[in-house]
Design a protein around this motif. Structure first.
Motif, mmCIF file in Angstrom:
data_model
loop_
_atom_site.group_PDB
_atom_site.id
_atom_site.type_symbol
_atom_site.label_atom_id
_atom_site.label_comp_id
_atom_site.label_asym_id
_atom_site.label_seq_id
_atom_site.Cartn_x
_atom_site.Cartn_y
_atom_site.Cartn_z
ATOM 1 N N PHE A 172 -24.647 51.937 -36.730
ATOM 2 C CA PHE A 172 -25.496 52.398 -37.827
ATOM 3 C C PHE A 172 -26.643 53.300 -37.387
ATOM 4 N N GLY A 173 -26.879 53.431 -36.094
ATOM 5 C CA GLY A 173 -27.895 54.364 -35.619
ATOM 6 C C GLY A 173 -29.273 54.081 -36.175
ATOM 7 N N ALA A 174 -29.840 55.072 -36.896
ATOM 8 C CA ALA A 174 -31.201 54.948 -37.417
ATOM 9 C C ALA A 174 -31.335 53.846 -38.459
ATOM 10 N N GLN A 175 -30.233 53.451 -39.086
ATOM 11 C CA GLN A 175 -30.288 52.387 -40.090
ATOM 12 C C GLN A 175 -30.232 50.993 -39.475
ATOM 13 N N ALA A 176 -30.108 50.911 -38.151
ATOM 14 C CA ALA A 176 -29.946 49.613 -37.487
ATOM 15 C C ALA A 176 -31.065 48.620 -37.783
ATOM 16 N N PRO A 177 -32.358 49.025 -37.785
ATOM 17 C CA PRO A 177 -33.401 48.023 -38.109
ATOM 18 C C PRO A 177 -33.216 47.388 -39.481
ATOM 19 N N LEU A 178 -32.820 48.196 -40.479
ATOM 20 C CA LEU A 178 -32.585 47.652 -41.813
ATOM 21 C C LEU A 178 -31.362 46.739 -41.816
ATOM 22 N N VAL A 179 -30.325 47.114 -41.082
ATOM 23 C CA VAL A 179 -29.128 46.272 -40.985
ATOM 24 C C VAL A 179 -29.465 44.935 -40.337
ATOM 25 N N ASP A 180 -30.229 44.969 -39.253
ATOM 26 C CA ASP A 180 -30.619 43.720 -38.583
ATOM 27 C C ASP A 180 -31.415 42.811 -39.514
ATOM 28 N N ALA A 181 -32.300 43.409 -40.319
ATOM 29 C CA ALA A 181 -33.097 42.606 -41.247
ATOM 30 C C ALA A 181 -32.217 41.960 -42.312
ATOM 31 N N LEU A 182 -31.231 42.698 -42.808
ATOM 32 C CA LEU A 182 -30.385 42.189 -43.884
ATOM 33 C C LEU A 182 -29.364 41.167 -43.406
ATOM 34 N N VAL A 183 -28.960 41.243 -42.141
ATOM 35 C CA VAL A 183 -27.853 40.404 -41.662
ATOM 36 C C VAL A 183 -28.343 39.220 -40.829
ATOM 37 N N ILE A 184 -29.295 39.442 -39.920
ATOM 38 C CA ILE A 184 -29.717 38.346 -39.022
ATOM 39 C C ILE A 184 -31.219 38.078 -39.069
ATOM 40 N N ALA A 185 -31.900 38.611 -40.087
ATOM 41 C CA ALA A 185 -33.338 38.341 -40.282
ATOM 42 C C ALA A 185 -34.172 38.796 -39.095
ATOM 43 N N ARG A 186 -33.788 39.880 -38.451
ATOM 44 C CA ARG A 186 -34.564 40.435 -37.340
ATOM 45 C C ARG A 186 -35.346 41.642 -37.871
ATOM 46 N N ARG A 187 -36.666 41.441 -38.042
ATOM 47 C CA ARG A 187 -37.478 42.453 -38.702
ATOM 48 C C ARG A 187 -38.457 43.152 -37.762
ATOM 49 N N ALA A 188 -38.357 42.882 -36.465
ATOM 50 C CA ALA A 188 -39.365 43.380 -35.522
ATOM 51 C C ALA A 188 -39.454 44.901 -35.512
ATOM 52 N N GLU A 189 -38.339 45.593 -35.737
ATOM 53 C CA GLU A 189 -38.329 47.047 -35.628
ATOM 54 C C GLU A 189 -38.319 47.749 -36.977
ATOM 55 N N LEU A 190 -38.531 47.011 -38.073
ATOM 56 C CA LEU A 190 -38.584 47.645 -39.395
ATOM 57 C C LEU A 190 -39.834 48.511 -39.506
ATOM 58 N N PRO A 191 -39.714 49.766 -39.926
ATOM 59 C CA PRO A 191 -40.909 50.602 -40.089
ATOM 60 C C PRO A 191 -41.814 50.047 -41.188
ATOM 61 N N GLY A 366 -25.203 43.161 -53.001
ATOM 62 C CA GLY A 366 -24.027 42.291 -53.025
ATOM 63 C C GLY A 366 -22.808 42.937 -52.387
ATOM 64 N N LEU A 367 -22.750 44.260 -52.438
ATOM 65 C CA LEU A 367 -21.679 44.981 -51.737
ATOM 66 C C LEU A 367 -22.066 45.280 -50.287
ATOM 67 N N ALA A 368 -23.333 45.658 -50.090
ATOM 68 C CA ALA A 368 -23.753 46.114 -48.761
ATOM 69 C C ALA A 368 -23.785 44.980 -47.745
ATOM 70 N N VAL A 369 -24.381 43.821 -48.104
ATOM 71 C CA VAL A 369 -24.562 42.751 -47.128
ATOM 72 C C VAL A 369 -23.225 42.230 -46.595
ATOM 73 N N PRO A 370 -22.248 41.869 -47.467
ATOM 74 C CA PRO A 370 -20.946 41.455 -46.918
ATOM 75 C C PRO A 370 -20.253 42.586 -46.162
ATOM 76 N N GLY A 371 -20.435 43.825 -46.665
ATOM 77 C CA GLY A 371 -19.824 44.957 -45.959
ATOM 78 C C GLY A 371 -20.399 45.126 -44.564
ATOM 79 N N LEU A 372 -21.711 44.951 -44.442
ATOM 80 C CA LEU A 372 -22.342 45.032 -43.122
ATOM 81 C C LEU A 372 -21.820 43.940 -42.201
ATOM 82 N N MET A 373 -21.694 42.728 -42.747
ATOM 83 C CA MET A 373 -21.220 41.610 -41.928
ATOM 84 C C MET A 373 -19.810 41.859 -41.400
ATOM 85 N N VAL A 374 -18.935 42.327 -42.296
ATOM 86 C CA VAL A 374 -17.544 42.568 -41.888
ATOM 87 C C VAL A 374 -17.473 43.723 -40.895
#
Length: 729
Positions: A172-191, A366-374
């Motif tokens: 996901f590149g630049a979107q990785a901080p948002l993906v981490d927050a949505l999937v594993i609750a890792r918010r350290a790098e969220l702008p 509802g579409l994005a979170v399961p899609g990110l997980m898969v």
């Protein structure tokens, strides 16, 4: 009839909260036990509630003892400590704040660590870490100065989170901080800008793992299990196992745990063909969360989670016989209204626009979170592209909602803000339960029109001018200092954050709402002029709300627990720490901020903390402003002949008699002076002698205790004028 478990859970939570907030364990237990013994025959439910309150108090006492035995509870400040820590999350080469679990040594427990730069580390690896421990109300932080790898093999939960983060960056590149927050609750790098945008749009709950994320996960998991044609019991066992594994990966946050428990209980009820009382379900789930994590009773996230799910359940039942549109809007409206008093009290912000924003955002999530997980599970770039599109659309919704005028209210956090929104909730409840007549419809329309009108007026009167000027605001924080500078290009610098004490936290109550209401989403920097609580007390709340690029302070060791807590908050935030020294300069869009004092020799020789104050000279065009902190006559004498004429003076030490000498005023020759001071303060500030000296030099004086927050606008042509005065409420 309300289920007894509701009352029992409330009683348990009250006992838990009483002990964790500092009350003596037996001071709660003994009186309640005596009362329960008297009521056991006549009111068995009341006696049972008493026993649950006692159980909560005992459980809270055990939690306090456990925390006291942990490293964070045993370590003292101003000493170097070392521990063997297994990291929970990866750390980049630039360092930052991370979590870990102590695996060896005389103490155990979770630990927050400020990791030094130049030492990238994988999650799940084990390190020997040494540094200074800074305690605070949330447990403290270990500022690591030396780290050495002990076991480079990734193990346990940290290893899985590390692999998820690694794959997220690759897919996901630049979107990785948002993906981490949505999937594993890792918010350290969220702008910080992204967090603020989601807060203003009413979508902040999407950035922290909530019950909604677990519900998304459970719904798609159930579809998969149904496609596998498993039996009901097999589906229950598989779903429960996978759900618990996911919540374990997250670290058992209270909202996610509550949602998982509720879903498991619903599945058990279906297997046993039982009808579940919704209120009893929520209460039992909350009770399970409190058993697992007693400290969650003090978590705002847990309170918001329970309030929101209770509101959604009520709305679903209350609108069963209404039309589709009402059933669609009711859950979001109820959740917004039920949680508004909590967010107003804690954060000073409520976003009604979230009612509409969530209608678009929740289906996308509802579409994005399961899609990110898969996508992360199978490492598919095609699925990552589809989920990334949903994320982009979600961000568009947040941007549009955050930009709408009147979409969010910003106020002074605290009881008054909560009371106002409780009033709004009461009015909404009254209107909903009124007879369905035409005048009721008219009343509702009038209420909506009034709210929209007030919102528009509020927005119109709280915006700063759009001119390309330097805007300097002296905030009314009571007996203390807080100065906000806005550069011509809209960047912000904060000098001090006001006091924190029995009267409240000025940072949370005044400074954060002020910055947010004027469009600040991040800070260029923060200056703590010196180690007195009336200046730095509100800064931890500011650091929680914004991510400054740096924090400037005198850099002298002060054995004060409150100041060490502030430094711990700086380390936790990840901001760059700098020691202020004479000659340091900051350029902000044509504005020069120069440190005049202290220099190293002066700071090291002072026994009065006030004389260590960071004295700043702010220059924009031909206009010069001097911000003196609490510096008194010794510092003034030390700087004599080095400053020259200034246009505006922030009077030192709140106008005390030991500052603002005649010699100082002779050199500065300010046209105007500001005194930041609390009304009827016990120090007698400003002193009559100081006011007399200012009058004798022809200086026009304005005071925050008389005029409230005072804002000056400085144009590039050198004109300075008071453009806004906020009188006391």
């Amino acid at each position: 009839m309300r289920p007894p478990i509701l009352y029992l859970s409330i009683a348990f939570g009250l006992g838990l909260s009483a002990v964790l907030s500092g009350r003596g364990e037996w001071g709660v237990v003994l009186p309640v036990l005596m009362g329960a013994a008297l009521l056991v025959r006549r009111a068995p439910l009341a006696a049972a509630c008493g026993l649950m309150l006692v159980a909560g108090a005992m459980w809270g006492g055990a939690a306090r003892r456990e925390r006291g035995a942990s490293c964070a509870g045993r370590w003292t400040s101003l000493q170097t400590h070392s521990a063997v820590i297994q990291l929970t999350d990866p750390v980049p080469a630039s360092g930052g704040v991370t979590e870990g679990v102590v695996r060896a040594g005389p103490c155990r427990g979770a630990l927050t660590v400020r990791w030094p730069d130049g030492h990238p580390a994988h999650g799940g690896t084990t390190w020997v870490v040494a540094g200074r421990f800074l305690p605070d109300a949330r447990g403290g932080i270990l500022v690591a100065r030396r780290v050495r790898p002990l076991d480079a093999v990734r193990r346990g939960r940290g290893a899985l989170r590390d692999r998820v983060a690694e794959r997220s960056r690759r897919l996901f590149g630049a979107q990785a901080p948002l993906v981490d927050a949505l999937v594993i609750a890792r918010r350290a790098e969220l702008p910080a800008e992204l967090r603020e945008r989601y807060t203003r749009s009413g979508l902040a709950h999407l950035l922290s793992i909530s019950g909604l994320h677990v519900a998304f996960f459970a719904a798609w998991l159930n579809i998969v299990l149904l496609r596998l044609r498993l039996g009901a019991r097999a589906r229950f066992v598989a779903a429960t196992f996978v759900m618990l594994a996911y919540v374990w990966l997250l670290g058992f946050p209270a909202p996610a745990t509550r949602s998982a428990v509720m879903l498991a209980m619903l599945d058990i009820a279906k297997l046993r063909q039982r009808v579940v009382a919704p209120r009893g379900l929520v209460a039992l789930a909350a009770l399970c969360v409190l058993f697992g994590d007693p400290w969650s009773v003090q978590s705002v996230g847990a309170w918001l989670s329970v309030a929101a799910v209770a509101a959604v359940i009520w709305a679903g039942r209350a609108t069963e016989r209404h039309g589709t549109v009402v059933r669609l809007l009711a859950p979001a409206a109820a959740a917004t209204l039920f949680t508004a008093p909590i967010t107003a009290y804690t954060f000073g912000t409520v976003a009604p626009i979230g009612l509409l924003a969530n209608l678009a955002a929740i289906p996308l999530a509802g579409l994005a979170v399961p899609g990110l997980m898969v996508a992360l599970l199978v490492s598919s770039s095609w699925l990552a592209a589809g989920a990334g599109l949903c994320l982009a659309l979600l961000d568009v919704v947040a941007r549009v909602a955050a930009a709408l005028p009147g979409g969010h209210f910003i106020m002074i956090a605290g009881p008054r803000a909560a009371a106002m929104w409780l009033g709004v909730l009461a009015v909404a409840w009254w209107l909903w339960n009124s007879p369905r007549r035409r005048w009721v419809i008219a009343a509702r329309a009038s209420l909506i029109a009034a709210v929209l009108s007030l919102t528009a007026v509020f927005a119109a009167f709280t915006r700063l001018s759009d001119c390309r000027c330097l805007i300097v605001s002296f905030l009314d924080v009571g007996q203390g200092d807080a100065v906000a500078l806005r550069s011509p290009a809209g960047r912000w610098l904060l000098i001090d954050g006001g006091p924190r004490g029995p009267q409240g936290d000025a940072g949370r109550r005044v400074v954060v709402p002020f910055l947010r209401s004027h469009g600040a989403s991040q800070l260029a920097g923060v200056v703590a002029t010196h180690a007195h609580l009336d200046h730095f007390g509100g800064l931890p709340a500011v650091l929680d709300a914004f991510d400054p690029a740096f924090v400037l302070e005198p850099g002298e060791p002060v054995p004060d627990a409150g100041y060490l807590g502030f430094l711990a908050a700086v380390e936790s935030d990840g901001a760059e720490w700098r020691a202020a020294r004479r000659g340091d300069r900051l350029q902000l869009d044509g504005v020069t901020v120069e440190v005049l004092s202290p220099d190293s020799a002066w700071a090291g020789s002072q026994t009065d903390i006030n004389e260590e104050s960071v004295v700043l000279l702010v220059t924009y065009g031909a206009t010069r402003l001097l911000l003196a902190g609490d510096a008194g006559m010794p510092t003034e004498a030390h700087l004599a002949g080095q400053v020259g004429h200034v246009t505006l003076l922030k009077v030192g030490h709140h106008g005390s008699r030991g500052a603002t000498s005649d010699r100082w005023l002779d050199e500065l020759r300010p046209a105007e002076a500001v005194i930041s001071v609390g009304a009827k303060n016990r120090y007698g500030h400003p002193a009559p002698e100081t006011l007399a000296r200012l009058r004798a030099h022809g200086v026009a004086v304005v005071r925050t205790d008389e005029r409230g927050t005072i804002t000056f606008t400085v144009s590039s042509h050198g004109t300075l004028a008071i453009t806004d005065v906020r009188h006391h409420a």
